[in-house]
Design a protein around this motif. Structure first.
Motif, PDB file in Angstrom:
ATOM      1  N   GLY A   1      -3.141   6.038  -6.768  1.00 29.70           N
ATOM      2  CA  GLY A   1      -2.649   4.707  -7.098  1.00 29.70           C
ATOM      3  C   GLY A   1      -2.842   3.712  -5.969  1.00 29.70           C
ATOM      4  O   GLY A   1      -3.358   4.039  -4.899  1.00 29.70           O
ATOM      5  N   LYS A   2      -2.397   2.475  -6.233  1.00 31.51           N
ATOM      6  CA  LYS A   2      -2.606   1.403  -5.263  1.00 31.51           C
ATOM      7  C   LYS A   2      -1.450   0.422  -5.277  1.00 31.51           C
ATOM      8  O   LYS A   2      -0.929   0.070  -6.342  1.00 31.51           O
ATOM      9  N   LEU A   3      -1.074  -0.021  -4.086  1.00 28.55           N
ATOM     10  CA  LEU A   3      -0.062  -1.059  -3.906  1.00 28.55           C
ATOM     11  C   LEU A   3      -0.725  -2.272  -3.252  1.00 28.55           C
ATOM     12  O   LEU A   3      -1.384  -2.138  -2.212  1.00 28.55           O
ATOM     13  N   VAL A   4      -0.553  -3.440  -3.852  1.00 32.18           N
ATOM     14  CA  VAL A   4      -1.011  -4.690  -3.246  1.00 32.18           C
ATOM     15  C   VAL A   4       0.224  -5.432  -2.760  1.00 32.18           C
ATOM     16  O   VAL A   4       1.063  -5.860  -3.565  1.00 32.18           O
TER      17      VAL A   4
ATOM     18  N   PRO B   1      -0.893  13.967  10.722  1.00 33.10           N
ATOM     19  CA  PRO B   1      -0.603  14.713   9.491  1.00 33.10           C
ATOM     20  C   PRO B   1       0.881  14.831   9.164  1.00 33.10           C
ATOM     21  O   PRO B   1       1.243  15.368   8.103  1.00 33.10           O
ATOM     22  N   SER B   2       1.762  14.321  10.020  1.00 34.16           N
ATOM     23  CA  SER B   2       3.197  14.429   9.763  1.00 34.16           C
ATOM     24  C   SER B   2       3.565  13.721   8.467  1.00 34.16           C
ATOM     25  O   SER B   2       3.041  12.626   8.176  1.00 34.16           O
ATOM     26  N   PRO B   3       4.469  14.278   7.652  1.00 37.95           N
ATOM     27  CA  PRO B   3       4.880  13.627   6.403  1.00 37.95           C
ATOM     28  C   PRO B   3       5.414  12.211   6.656  1.00 37.95           C
ATOM     29  O   PRO B   3       6.225  11.991   7.556  1.00 37.95           O
ATOM     30  N   GLY B   4       4.923  11.260   5.876  1.00 40.62           N
ATOM     31  CA  GLY B   4       5.403   9.887   5.970  1.00 40.62           C
ATOM     32  C   GLY B   4       4.794   9.073   7.083  1.00 40.62           C
ATOM     33  O   GLY B   4       5.139   7.892   7.253  1.00 40.62           O
ATOM     34  N   ALA B   5       3.870   9.646   7.856  1.00 42.45           N
ATOM     35  CA  ALA B   5       3.264   8.904   8.962  1.00 42.45           C
ATOM     36  C   ALA B   5       2.126   8.012   8.463  1.00 42.45           C
ATOM     37  O   ALA B   5       2.087   6.813   8.752  1.00 42.45           O
ATOM     38  N   ALA B   6       1.206   8.591   7.730  1.00 46.32           N
ATOM     39  CA  ALA B   6       0.048   7.850   7.220  1.00 46.32           C
ATOM     40  C   ALA B   6       0.132   7.759   5.700  1.00 46.32           C
ATOM     41  O   ALA B   6       0.671   8.655   5.040  1.00 46.32           O
ATOM     42  N   PRO B   7      -0.392   6.712   5.115  1.00 46.55           N
ATOM     43  CA  PRO B   7      -0.298   6.554   3.664  1.00 46.55           C
ATOM     44  C   PRO B   7      -1.216   7.511   2.921  1.00 46.55           C
ATOM     45  O   PRO B   7      -2.294   7.877   3.411  1.00 46.55           O
ATOM     46  N   SER B   8      -0.798   7.915   1.749  1.00 46.10           N
ATOM     47  CA  SER B   8      -1.680   8.631   0.822  1.00 46.10           C
ATOM     48  C   SER B   8      -2.047   7.741  -0.357  1.00 46.10           C
ATOM     49  O   SER B   8      -3.054   7.960  -1.028  1.00 46.10           O
ATOM     50  N   VAL B   9      -1.234   6.712  -0.603  1.00 40.97           N
ATOM     51  CA  VAL B   9      -1.513   5.723  -1.648  1.00 40.97           C
ATOM     52  C   VAL B   9      -2.400   4.635  -1.051  1.00 40.97           C
ATOM     53  O   VAL B   9      -2.254   4.269   0.119  1.00 40.97           O
ATOM     54  N   ASN B  10      -3.329   4.116  -1.841  1.00 39.21           N
ATOM     55  CA  ASN B  10      -4.125   2.971  -1.404  1.00 39.21           C
ATOM     56  C   ASN B  10      -3.213   1.763  -1.225  1.00 39.21           C
ATOM     57  O   ASN B  10      -2.327   1.527  -2.055  1.00 39.21           O
ATOM     58  N   VAL B  11      -3.434   0.997  -0.186  1.00 37.91           N
ATOM     59  CA  VAL B  11      -2.613  -0.181   0.090  1.00 37.91           C
ATOM     60  C   VAL B  11      -3.520  -1.352   0.438  1.00 37.91           C
ATOM     61  O   VAL B  11      -4.473  -1.205   1.214  1.00 37.91           O
ATOM     62  N   THR B  12      -3.229  -2.514  -0.131  1.00 38.71           N
ATOM     63  CA  THR B  12      -3.911  -3.749   0.228  1.00 38.71           C
ATOM     64  C   THR B  12      -2.874  -4.747   0.721  1.00 38.71           C
ATOM     65  O   THR B  12      -1.891  -5.015   0.025  1.00 38.71           O
ATOM     66  N   ASP B  13      -3.071  -5.266   1.923  1.00 37.44           N
ATOM     67  CA  ASP B  13      -2.209  -6.316   2.472  1.00 37.44           C
ATOM     68  C   ASP B  13      -2.860  -7.644   2.095  1.00 37.44           C
ATOM     69  O   ASP B  13      -3.865  -8.040   2.693  1.00 37.44           O
ATOM     70  N   SER B  14      -2.309  -8.323   1.104  1.00 35.21           N
ATOM     71  CA  SER B  14      -2.959  -9.523   0.576  1.00 35.21           C
ATOM     72  C   SER B  14      -2.982 -10.661   1.585  1.00 35.21           C
ATOM     73  O   SER B  14      -3.915 -11.474   1.592  1.00 35.21           O
TER      74      SER B  14
ATOM     75  N   GLY C   1       7.435  -7.873  -2.071  1.00 36.17           N
ATOM     76  CA  GLY C   1       7.201  -6.921  -3.148  1.00 36.17           C
ATOM     77  C   GLY C   1       5.724  -6.613  -3.243  1.00 36.17           C
ATOM     78  O   GLY C   1       4.933  -6.965  -2.360  1.00 36.17           O
ATOM     79  N   ALA C   2       5.331  -5.949  -4.312  1.00 40.36           N
ATOM     80  CA  ALA C   2       3.941  -5.532  -4.462  1.00 40.36           C
ATOM     81  C   ALA C   2       3.592  -5.365  -5.929  1.00 40.36           C
ATOM     82  O   ALA C   2       4.477  -5.253  -6.793  1.00 40.36           O
ATOM     83  N   VAL C   3       2.310  -5.360  -6.200  1.00 40.32           N
ATOM     84  CA  VAL C   3       1.800  -4.964  -7.514  1.00 40.32           C
ATOM     85  C   VAL C   3       1.360  -3.505  -7.404  1.00 40.32           C
ATOM     86  O   VAL C   3       0.556  -3.158  -6.524  1.00 40.32           O
ATOM     87  N   TYR C   4       1.884  -2.664  -8.276  1.00 42.16           N
ATOM     88  CA  TYR C   4       1.577  -1.240  -8.248  1.00 42.16           C
ATOM     89  C   TYR C   4       0.701  -0.884  -9.443  1.00 42.16           C
ATOM     90  O   TYR C   4       1.035  -1.178 -10.594  1.00 42.16           O
ATOM     91  N   THR C   5      -0.445  -0.267  -9.155  1.00 43.82           N
ATOM     92  CA  THR C   5      -1.366   0.206 -10.191  1.00 43.82           C
ATOM     93  C   THR C   5      -1.514   1.709 -10.026  1.00 43.82           C
ATOM     94  O   THR C   5      -2.215   2.167  -9.107  1.00 43.82           O
ATOM     95  N   PRO C   6      -0.864   2.511 -10.866  1.00 42.88           N
ATOM     96  CA  PRO C   6      -0.847   3.973 -10.651  1.00 42.88           C
ATOM     97  C   PRO C   6      -2.206   4.645 -10.786  1.00 42.88           C
ATOM     98  O   PRO C   6      -2.414   5.723 -10.224  1.00 42.88           O
ATOM     99  N   SER C   7      -3.149   4.031 -11.501  1.00 44.15           N
ATOM    100  CA  SER C   7      -4.382   4.729 -11.852  1.00 44.15           C
ATOM    101  C   SER C   7      -5.511   4.578 -10.847  1.00 44.15           C
ATOM    102  O   SER C   7      -6.588   5.153 -11.030  1.00 44.15           O
ATOM    103  N   GLU C   8      -5.310   3.822  -9.765  1.00 41.76           N
ATOM    104  CA  GLU C   8      -6.412   3.553  -8.855  1.00 41.76           C
ATOM    105  C   GLU C   8      -6.742   4.766  -7.975  1.00 41.76           C
ATOM    106  O   GLU C   8      -5.904   5.640  -7.742  1.00 41.76           O
ATOM    107  N   CYS C   9      -7.971   4.782  -7.473  1.00 39.75           N
ATOM    108  CA  CYS C   9      -8.502   5.950  -6.774  1.00 39.75           C
ATOM    109  C   CYS C   9      -9.133   5.546  -5.442  1.00 39.75           C
ATOM    110  O   CYS C   9      -9.229   4.366  -5.125  1.00 39.75           O
ATOM    111  N   ALA C  10      -9.578   6.544  -4.704  1.00 39.09           N
ATOM    112  CA  ALA C  10     -10.294   6.311  -3.454  1.00 39.09           C
ATOM    113  C   ALA C  10     -11.248   7.475  -3.219  1.00 39.09           C
ATOM    114  O   ALA C  10     -11.053   8.585  -3.732  1.00 39.09           O
TER     115      ALA C  10
END
Length: 440
Positions: free
Chosen positions: A169-172, A317-330, A221-230
């Motif tokens: 997914g992706k968060l903008v 690799p620590s949990p919560g350190a780096a994102p796994s979801v795609n993120v765009t800073d508009s 806030g953000a726009v969340y699109t669950p279906s996006e990929c990388a």
């Protein structure tokens, strides 16, 4: 039809079965009408086209001056944004013009050149910055992106590339209530066209992507699109070349394209530094270099490079350190995409000609954005800086297919801008469809 079969001694039941099976046998018949197609360009658009054409039984040659993915594909933003495709040509650009022209830190930058193409392109771009054009472009891009998603999935099933693919997914992100409200209009437009998205609060952002927990107070806030990929586009390019080479596709790499030989109003051969290459049809997928060669064929291609930058860093690799979801800073015009154990950070769009230099200030901007949004993601020790020339059209729509002013056996597949990876397999399908009348 059955009477025709019976003339060959086939029974009525067999006639019916043969007739019903004809549609499924169509690909076999299409091989009889196969052509030799020469694809100019070994970026993701050219390679997706070669893959699509080879699947349909065509003989394919791919020509490029560099290695596969070495141009705008290699270090791109890595996001596959099938459902969030807002074009750069948007009414909001008008308010940003003073900053675009004057601010050295603007993520969008215009440096006027003594280049008629730049001025012609720039004026056409500003003319496209209106609500109606943006809506029309969005609709066309979403349709092409949907076709491309299915094409990419078919390629995955066929090639099984090792490319760090993820579908998380992706968060903008939007910094102010005003910008978030502006995003709501685009969301509603895309939702009406079939996209599944929703606006989420800062707390919801942190729940979706825990690495954003420390950044909650700096966004509305953000726009969340669950279906996006990388995925790693360069790895996809390498895998496509490997598989296609094994299937008989010829790769002529390290060859410069100098021009074309014509006969009876058609392209007979492409002239390269390694000699002439003859073919039945040609596909120009040379990115920002397409304009010059298109002009040699009598076609005006409004394609101009939008220079972008990226860094690729190893992640903690620590949990919560780096994102796994795609993120765009508009606000920063920066995208973050997780590709395996690395984080791709990309952004900026500069209308500065074909300058391939990498200013340290632009790379530091990407590193600073990473520290601000994801402070624990990476030590940022090795940045692997990159720049690429995204081939953009004023409206943001790629040029796909034949042009009236060009020879009929030359098809164009260029001008994808920052969405080349997203749209590559959809535009490849359209090129294949456009070749069908000639192949029938």
């Amino acid at each position: 039809m059955a009477m025709g079969y019976r003339a060959f001694g086939i029974s009525g039941l067999a006639c019916a079965r043969l007739h019903s099976a004809l549609p499924s046998l169509a690909p076999l018949f299409r091989k009889v009408a196969s052509m030799h197609v020469c694809v100019l360009g070994a970026g993701i658009v050219g390679l997706a086209t070669a893959w699509q054409l080879e699947r349909l039984g065509h003989q394919v040659t791919v020509i490029d001056r560099a290695a596969p993915g070495a141009g705008a594909s290699g270090g791109n933003g890595a996001q596959l944004s099938y459902s969030y495709v807002q074009p750069l040509a948007d009414p909001s650009i008008w308010k940003q013009l003073p900053k675009l022209l004057l601010s050295p830190s603007s993520p969008l930058k215009l440096r006027p050149q003594l280049d008629p193409l730049q001025w012609r392109w720039g004026l056409a771009f500003l003319a496209a910055c209106n609500a109606q054009t943006s809506r029309d472009t969005t609709a066309q891009l979403l349709a092409l992106a949907a076709l491309s998603r299915s094409g990419f999935e078919a390629m995955q099933a066929d090639v099984a590339p090792d490319c760090d693919f993820s579908a998380t997914g992706k968060l903008v992100l939007y910094a102010s209530p005003e910008s978030l409200e502006g995003a709501r209009a685009q969301l509603e437009l895309q939702r009406a066209m079939g996209s599944e998205q929703r606006i989420v609060s800062p707390d919801e952002c942190a729940a979706i992507e825990p690495a954003l927990a420390g950044y909650r107070g700096q966004m509305a806030g953000a726009v969340y699109t669950p279906s996006e990929c990388a995925a790693d586009c360069l790895k996809v390019c390498a895998e496509l070349m490997r598989v296609l080479s094994g299937r008989g596709v010829r790769f002529l790499l390290g060859a410069d394209v100098h021009g074309f030989a014509r006969s009876d109003g058609r392209v007979a051969a492409v002239k390269t530094s390694d000699g002439d290459v003859e073919a039945d049809a040609f596909v120009m997928a040379l990115g920002s270099a397409s304009h010059k060669l298109g002009r040699a064929l009598g076609a005006y291609l409004p394609v101009y490079p939008l220079k972008g930058y990226s860094i690729t860093v190893d992640v903690d690799p620590s949990p919560g350190a780096a994102p796994s979801v795609n993120v765009t800073d508009s606000a920063r015009k920066v995208v973050f995409a997780r590709i395996g154990s690395r984080l791709r950070v990309a952004g900026m769009a500069e209308l500065v000609g074909h300058d391939a230099s990498i200013p340290a200030t632009r790379i530091e901007t990407l590193a600073a954005a990473t520290r601000a949004v994801f402070p624990h993601a990476s030590p940022l020790e090795e940045l692997h800086p990159w720049t690429g020339m995204r081939p953009a059209t004023p409206k943001g729509l790629p040029i796909i297919g034949r042009l009236p002013s060009a020879p009929s056996n030359m098809l164009f597949n260029t001008g994808h801008g920052a969405l080349g990876f997203t749209l590559a397999f959809g535009s490849a399908r359209r090129i294949a469809d456009a070749l069908e009348p000639a192949a029938a």
